[in-house]
Design an enzyme around this catalytic site. Structure first.
Site, mmCIF file in Angstrom:
data_model
loop_
_atom_site.group_PDB
_atom_site.id
_atom_site.type_symbol
_atom_site.label_atom_id
_atom_site.label_comp_id
_atom_site.label_asym_id
_atom_site.label_seq_id
_atom_site.Cartn_x
_atom_site.Cartn_y
_atom_site.Cartn_z
ATOM 1 N N HIS A 102 4.176 4.399 -3.519
ATOM 2 C CA HIS A 102 4.742 3.313 -2.711
ATOM 3 C C HIS A 102 3.633 2.695 -1.851
ATOM 4 O O HIS A 102 2.730 3.401 -1.381
ATOM 5 C CB HIS A 102 5.870 3.838 -1.826
ATOM 6 C CG HIS A 102 6.638 2.725 -1.178
ATOM 7 N ND1 HIS A 102 6.166 2.074 -0.054
ATOM 8 C CD2 HIS A 102 7.793 2.127 -1.512
ATOM 9 C CE1 HIS A 102 7.027 1.121 0.274
ATOM 10 N NE2 HIS A 102 8.023 1.127 -0.588
ATOM 11 N N GLU A 174 6.978 -3.810 -6.500
ATOM 12 C CA GLU A 174 7.340 -4.098 -5.119
ATOM 13 C C GLU A 174 6.185 -4.811 -4.432
ATOM 14 O O GLU A 174 5.275 -4.157 -3.890
ATOM 15 C CB GLU A 174 7.639 -2.789 -4.370
ATOM 16 C CG GLU A 174 8.724 -1.946 -5.021
ATOM 17 C CD GLU A 174 9.410 -1.040 -4.004
ATOM 18 O OE1 GLU A 174 10.640 -1.034 -3.997
ATOM 19 O OE2 GLU A 174 8.724 -0.384 -3.208
HETATM 20 P P1 13P Z 1 13.207 -3.093 1.782
HETATM 21 O O1 13P Z 1 14.340 -3.264 0.794
HETATM 22 O O2 13P Z 1 13.673 -2.596 3.105
HETATM 23 O O3 13P Z 1 12.338 -4.314 1.856
HETATM 24 O O4 13P Z 1 12.283 -1.915 1.202
HETATM 25 C C1 13P Z 1 11.947 -1.944 -0.152
HETATM 26 C C2 13P Z 1 11.222 -0.727 -0.509
HETATM 27 O O5 13P Z 1 10.101 -0.509 -0.100
HETATM 28 C C3 13P Z 1 11.886 0.229 -1.402
HETATM 29 O O6 13P Z 1 11.006 1.224 -1.759
#
Ligand code: 13P
Length: 257
Positions: A102, A174
């Site tokens: 992440h 992401e």
């Molecule tokens: P948010 O949905 O709060 O932006 O976070 C996304 C995330 O990092 C999921 O791993």
């Protein structure tokens, strides 16, 4: 089409009692509205913090349609690694999924392409699903380098895997600029190209290609509609159980359409 993965990482939130209430609420909801199964066409998953792993595992119970994950795991099976948790320990606690790479871990805890590669291999070695997170910064995006950057992150972490091993990996795209309080929701338009780049390389070869970053109840259906997207990885919107249940319903409707 394979099932839509809809899941949440709680990140560093929730006490045990809050986690218990969320998990019990989900189990009750699935029992009363889905006969204890997952919503049709949907693969739910939840990734609590380590302290809540066994608590949530017990509430979900054996053979739960909801997969349970951990937010990180070390690449070694055991040893002198103070503060770390291994994949066998995570598995022992009930985890089936290991989140890896992440952006918050890359930024604050020294996660690199090399450590993500080692961790993906460790998860696969023990039969857990690696959930590999990749994503570019605002600077990389502004310079027009999003697709190349995330393809590199993925290729580095997945280097050397057999077809069979790759087929057990889930990728979550992401973009850092879209994550969390400091992020802003991405538009569909902005996501088409990077997801096409990933899809071209990985669709049909991995178990899922998810999108994450400011997913909310307004944009979820549109995000699921982007080509190659087979699920959503959600933070804030899903931390309240009602938000998560809404997302499951949106995904179920999308799968049925
Ligand atoms: P948010 O949905 O709060 O932006 O976070 C996304 C995330 O990092 C999921 O791993």
């Amino acid at each position: 089409m394979s099932r839509l993965w809809i899941g949440t990482s709680w990140k560093m939130t929730k006490t045990l009692s809050e986690g218990r209430a969320w998990a019990r609420g989900l189990v009750d909801h699935l029992a009363t509205t889905h006969d204890g199964q997952a919503p049709a066409g949907v693969q739910p998953f939840v990734i609590p913090s380590f302290t809540a792993t066994t608590t949530v595992a017990e509430i979900l119970g054996e053979d739960s349609p909801v997969l349970l994950g951990v937010q990180n795991a070390h690449w070694e099976d055991a040893g002198a690694w103070t503060g770390e948790v291994s994949v066998p320990q995570a598995k022992d606690a009930g985890a089936q999924v290991v989140e890896i790479g992440h952006s918050e871990r890359r930024e604050h805890f020294g996660e690199t392409v090399e450590t993500t590669r080692l961790k993906v291999a460790a998860a696969l070695r023990h039969g857990l699903t690696p959930l590999l997170c990749i994503g570019e910064s605002a600077e990389v995006k502004e310079a027009g380098g999003s697709s190349a950057f995330i393809l590199d992150q993925a290729a580095g972490a997945l280097e050397g895997l057999s077809e069979e091993e790759l087929s057990r990996v889930v990728i979550a795209y992401e973009p850092i600029w879209a994550i969390g309080e400091k992020g802003r929701p991405a538009t569909v338009e902005e996501l088409v190209e990077p997801l096409a780049a990933l899809g071209e390389k990985y669709t049909g070869k991995v178990a899922g290609l998810l999108y994450g970053g400011s997913v909310n109840l307004e944009n979820a259906a549109d995000l699921l509609g982007i080509e190659h997207v087979t699920g959503l990885f959600v933070g804030r919107t899903a931390w309240k159980l009602e938000g998560y249940l809404e997302l499951l319903a949106i995904a179920q409707a999308h799968a049925a359409a």
